[in-house]
Scaffold this motif. Sequence first.
Motif, short mmCIF file in Angstrom:
data_model
loop_
_atom_site.label_atom_id
_atom_site.label_comp_id
_atom_site.label_asym_id
_atom_site.label_seq_id
_atom_site.Cartn_x
_atom_site.Cartn_y
_atom_site.Cartn_z
N VAL A 282 0.82 -1.22 0.00
CA VAL A 282 0.00 0.00 0.00
C VAL A 282 0.85 1.26 0.00
CG1 VAL A 282 -1.75 1.31 1.25
CG2 VAL A 282 -1.92 -1.19 1.13
N GLN A 283 1.85 1.34 0.87
CA GLN A 283 2.67 2.56 0.94
C GLN A 283 3.41 2.84 -0.37
OE1 GLN A 283 3.64 3.09 5.70
NE2 GLN A 283 5.19 2.14 4.43
N PRO A 284 4.10 1.85 -0.96
CA PRO A 284 4.74 2.12 -2.26
C PRO A 284 3.73 2.47 -3.35
CG PRO A 284 5.65 0.13 -1.27
CD PRO A 284 4.46 0.51 -0.45
N MET A 285 2.59 1.82 -3.34
CA MET A 285 1.59 2.04 -4.38
C MET A 285 1.07 3.48 -4.36
SD MET A 285 -1.84 -0.22 -5.12
CE MET A 285 -2.58 0.17 -3.53
N ILE A 286 0.95 4.06 -3.17
CA ILE A 286 0.42 5.43 -3.05
C ILE A 286 1.51 6.47 -3.22
CG2 ILE A 286 -0.64 7.08 -1.45
CD1 ILE A 286 -2.16 4.69 -0.22
N PHE A 287 2.68 6.27 -2.60
CA PHE A 287 3.66 7.35 -2.49
C PHE A 287 4.79 7.31 -3.52
CE2 PHE A 287 1.64 7.39 1.70
CZ PHE A 287 1.33 8.74 1.79
N LEU A 288 5.01 6.19 -4.21
CA LEU A 288 5.98 6.21 -5.30
C LEU A 288 5.51 7.09 -6.46
CD1 LEU A 288 7.41 2.57 -5.52
CD2 LEU A 288 8.61 4.65 -4.83
N PRO A 289 4.22 7.03 -6.87
CA PRO A 289 3.75 7.96 -7.90
C PRO A 289 3.90 9.43 -7.49
CG PRO A 289 2.21 6.14 -7.65
CD PRO A 289 3.20 6.01 -6.53
N VAL A 290 3.76 9.71 -6.18
CA VAL A 290 3.95 11.08 -5.71
C VAL A 290 5.40 11.50 -5.93
CG1 VAL A 290 3.93 12.59 -3.68
CG2 VAL A 290 2.11 10.90 -3.99
N ALA A 291 6.34 10.60 -5.61
CA ALA A 291 7.77 10.90 -5.81
C ALA A 291 8.07 11.14 -7.29
CB ALA A 291 8.62 9.75 -5.27
N ILE A 292 7.49 10.32 -8.15
CA ILE A 292 7.70 10.47 -9.60
C ILE A 292 7.13 11.80 -10.09
CG2 ILE A 292 7.10 9.49 -11.85
CD1 ILE A 292 7.04 6.72 -10.36
N SER A 293 5.97 12.19 -9.55
CA SER A 293 5.35 13.46 -9.96
C SER A 293 6.19 14.66 -9.54
CB SER A 293 3.94 13.58 -9.37
OG SER A 293 4.01 13.81 -7.96
N PHE A 294 7.01 14.50 -8.49
CA PHE A 294 7.92 15.57 -8.06
C PHE A 294 9.19 15.64 -8.89
CE2 PHE A 294 6.22 15.53 -3.42
CZ PHE A 294 5.16 16.35 -3.80
N GLY A 295 9.33 14.72 -9.84
CA GLY A 295 10.49 14.75 -10.74
C GLY A 295 11.66 13.90 -10.27
N PHE A 296 11.49 13.11 -9.22
CA PHE A 296 12.57 12.24 -8.75
C PHE A 296 12.66 11.02 -9.67
CE2 PHE A 296 11.04 13.92 -4.46
CZ PHE A 296 11.92 14.98 -4.48
N SER A 297 13.87 10.53 -9.86
CA SER A 297 14.08 9.34 -10.69
C SER A 297 15.36 8.64 -10.23
CB SER A 297 14.18 9.73 -12.16
OG SER A 297 15.29 10.60 -12.37
N GLY A 298 15.66 7.51 -10.88
CA GLY A 298 16.90 6.79 -10.60
C GLY A 298 17.07 6.42 -9.14
N GLU A 299 18.24 6.77 -8.59
CA GLU A 299 18.57 6.38 -7.22
C GLU A 299 17.58 6.91 -6.20
OE1 GLU A 299 22.63 7.07 -5.93
OE2 GLU A 299 23.26 7.02 -8.01
N LYS A 300 17.06 8.11 -6.43
CA LYS A 300 16.12 8.70 -5.47
C LYS A 300 14.82 7.90 -5.39
CE LYS A 300 17.93 13.41 -5.62
NZ LYS A 300 17.70 14.82 -6.00
N ILE A 301 14.38 7.40 -6.53
CA ILE A 301 13.17 6.57 -6.54
C ILE A 301 13.44 5.23 -5.86
CG2 ILE A 301 11.61 5.24 -8.02
CD1 ILE A 301 10.84 8.14 -7.85
N VAL A 302 14.61 4.66 -6.11
CA VAL A 302 14.96 3.39 -5.47
C VAL A 302 15.04 3.57 -3.95
CG1 VAL A 302 16.67 1.56 -5.28
CG2 VAL A 302 16.17 2.54 -7.51
N ALA A 303 15.66 4.67 -3.51
CA ALA A 303 15.74 4.95 -2.07
C ALA A 303 14.35 5.14 -1.48
CB ALA A 303 16.61 6.19 -1.82
N ALA A 304 13.46 5.82 -2.23
CA ALA A 304 12.08 5.99 -1.77
C ALA A 304 11.37 4.64 -1.67
CB ALA A 304 11.32 6.92 -2.72
#
Length: 316
Positions: A240-262
């Motif tokens: 549930v947590q990744p499903m909701i908040f990973l798209p939020v991280a992507i919408s903020f422009g984070f990618s690569g290592e930052k997304i993996v860390a998230a």
Amino acid sequence: MNNLIFSLNATMPVFLVMVVGYFLYKFGFTNDEFLKTANRFVFKITLPCLLLMDMMQCDIKKIFDGKYVLYCALTTITCIMVIWGLSKLLFKDKSLVGEFVQCSYRGSAAILGIALLESISTNAKMAPLMMLGSVPIYNIFAVIVLTIESPENKGKNAKDNIKKSLKGICTNPIILSILGGMLLSVLDIHFLPIVENTITKIGSITTPLALIVIGGGFKGKKAIKAIKPTVIATCIKLIVQPMIFLPVAISFGFSGEKIVAALIMLGAPTTATSYVMAKSMGHEGVLSSSVIALTTLLSAFSITIWIFILKMHGII
């Protein structure tokens, strides 16, 4: 397949050490007094040493990204408050609320998470930023939630619980070690090599000893009774947590290592520290040990699936 094999190699030994701890207790090599003493030793000595060195060795000034740290912090706080509010409304057995909340949000960012991050991204440069935004909040809210929801504190007025929570935050060895390590990192202060090596060796005891204690404290019959909250907490932590908040991280422009860390922050298995803190603050610990075991067992598959999805969409 390589990601699955790595994830299994990272998570299965953690699970198996807990199994060893369970059988050591069953065959009389450990007992309740040992588990109590070892839990206190981890909480007050070895874990603070581990976190102090982790934070001190992070070059916070060099890699600092305020937007990313703020994302990690606000996401962590949102998860905690939503889970806490819902569990207060939905749980009939209020004695489980504190452990459930902590197990649902608190991932193994500092221990297992960094190992996974290094494998997926070849380095863990973003791990300190993720830890800076989440780990202090993990521990501050753990003290607050576990104090307020402790069976020992039921019946006390809100003012007493607030005072106890504030005292717990100010004296909590985990929080103090994180803040101390961050200060040393910012000021670029390092210990003499002999001191660093000594503290590091003490800290290295944390994970195996904590896992043996968790295994020894696992109560099969009680765990079966807590199977429903265990499964719900596991789903929240890994799905549930990744499903909701990973798209939020992507919408903020984070990618690569930052997304993996998230992803590690949101979807890593529940940390052994959850059990250590729960037991140290008057909770039974059965739910904590069950969630740690189940999230650890399943995270190899869930994290691999998340990695596959992110790679399919070209995000990592």
